[in-house]
Design a protein around this motif. Structure first.
Motif, PDB file in Angstrom:
ATOM      1  N   SER A  46       0.849  -1.191   0.000  1.00 37.53           N
ATOM      2  CA  SER A  46       0.000   0.000   0.000  1.00 37.53           C
ATOM      3  C   SER A  46       0.880   1.235   0.000  1.00 37.53           C
ATOM      4  O   SER A  46       1.811   1.340   0.812  1.00 37.53           O
ATOM      5  N   ASP A  47       0.568   2.208  -0.886  1.00 39.14           N
ATOM      6  CA  ASP A  47       1.341   3.454  -0.834  1.00 39.14           C
ATOM      7  C   ASP A  47       0.790   4.387   0.241  1.00 39.14           C
ATOM      8  O   ASP A  47       1.265   5.509   0.386  1.00 39.14           O
ATOM      9  N   GLU A  48      -0.207   3.918   0.990  1.00 41.73           N
ATOM     10  CA  GLU A  48      -0.712   4.703   2.130  1.00 41.73           C
ATOM     11  C   GLU A  48      -0.418   4.009   3.456  1.00 41.73           C
ATOM     12  O   GLU A  48      -1.033   4.317   4.489  1.00 41.73           O
ATOM     13  N   ASP A 241      -5.300   3.148   5.628  1.00 40.33           N
ATOM     14  CA  ASP A 241      -3.946   2.906   5.099  1.00 40.33           C
ATOM     15  C   ASP A 241      -3.973   2.107   3.799  1.00 40.33           C
ATOM     16  O   ASP A 241      -2.992   1.470   3.430  1.00 40.33           O
ATOM     17  N   PRO A 243      -5.226   2.242  -0.375  1.00 42.69           N
ATOM     18  CA  PRO A 243      -5.769   3.106  -1.431  1.00 42.69           C
ATOM     19  C   PRO A 243      -7.144   2.606  -1.893  1.00 42.69           C
ATOM     20  O   PRO A 243      -7.395   1.398  -1.898  1.00 42.69           O
TER      21      PRO A 243
END
Ligand code: BG6
Length: 288
Positions: A46-48, A241, A243
């Motif tokens: 995850s890029d979050e 957390d 996308p």
């Protein structure tokens, strides 16, 4: 094998093997990347994601241990291994040529408050053409202990609509989204909605067919259960957390000791759960 600071200034190891590159955070002994040369990234991240000592990393391979899910509301979901700081105990270069790193977690005041057992947990990660992970629990206490476990692997896929999971046909699963009912799996599994299932009595080999380009072969041992999870639209949106469109490019196929596959480990004994995964061309035989 190099050590550096990763996201959130958390320490991580980078394994640059001849056939692949991998990254492992010491926080959670968490594999966040495996890139076999020529095959792209095998794991979804995850890029979050949080990168904080009090939160699990979202993506890669969280280690759920010593329980899977949340047995009681006051206990952390999926145990404490994924939010603990592990120490590196060994690194090795093999002749084949693969690289290996081993990390360890032992009981502490904090773990004994959540779970009253002495233990020594070792995560070995071997990076070559395969990504191999071995999670071993040694019972260092004087009483038997019961432990669940999951190598909660987030696989990166091209497009969830074109994914088929093979190897679970004919098995039963506990449907976590339908009052834990036990249901049969008719054919190969395709995903077009939220899926959260614990498959029971599962075979050692499962394949993720990932569109026209590649497939991912997963081999396991020390495990008789497999979890498949995809949060789909609403749950993706609800997770801070994760996308919103993340569900389209991931699927979790987790090698577990969950549900009726909980393991009792006697004093002085070890239980090991192993998972090896490898990218292969979409069709044709597996690389030996
Ligand atoms: C899966 C569980 O393995 O992990 C799901 O079966 C859960 O129920 C998912 O939602 C993610 O868990 P978490 O704690 O990492 O958000």
């Amino acid at each position: 094998i190099a050590f550096t600071l990763g996201n959130g200034d958390l320490p991580k190891a980078i394994l640059l093997a001849e056939d692949a590159t991998a990254e492992i955070y010491l926080h959670g002994a968490h594999v966040t990347s495996f890139h076999r040369h020529g095959w792209g990234e095998m794991l979804w991240m995850s890029d979050e994601s949080n990168f904080r000592t009090d939160r699990p990393i979202r993506g890669g391979v969280p280690i759920c241990w010593p329980w899977f899910g949340q047995p009681q509301p006051e206990l952390p979901q999926h145990g404490f291994a994924r939010t603990s700081q592990w120490e590196v105990i060994e690194t090795k270069t093999h002749a084949d040529p693969s690289l290996e790193i081993a990390l360890r977690l032992t009981d502490s005041e904090a773990t004994r408050q959540l779970w009253p057992h002495p233990f020594e947990l070792t995560m070995r990660v071997i990076v070559g053409r395969d990504l191999t992970m071995q999670l071993s629990c040694l019972n260092t206490g004087e009483e038997p202990l019961d432990a669940e476990a999951a190598l909660h692997t987030y696989f990166h896929v091209q497009d969830i609509d074109a994914v088929r999971v093979a190897g679970l046909e004919g098995r039963s699963y506990i449907d976590k989204l339908d009052a834990m009912q036990v249901k049969p799996q008719a054919g190969e599994l395709t995903i077009d909605r939220e899926v959260d299932r614990i498959y029971l009595e599962t075979p050692d080999a499962v394949t993720i067919h990932d569109g026209a380009e590649r497939r991912i072969e997963i081999q396991k041992s020390g495990s008789l259960s497999t979890v498949v999870w995809n949060p789909w639209i609403d749950k993706s949106a609800a997770m801070a957390d994760f996308p919103n469109d993340g569900y389209r490019t991931m699927v979790c196929v987790e090698t577990t000791n969950a549900a009726d596959d909980v393991r009792t480990i006697q004093p002085g004994e070890v239980h090991t759960i192993t998972q090896s995964c490898r990218c292969e061309p979409a069709t044709g035989p597996a690389d030996p």
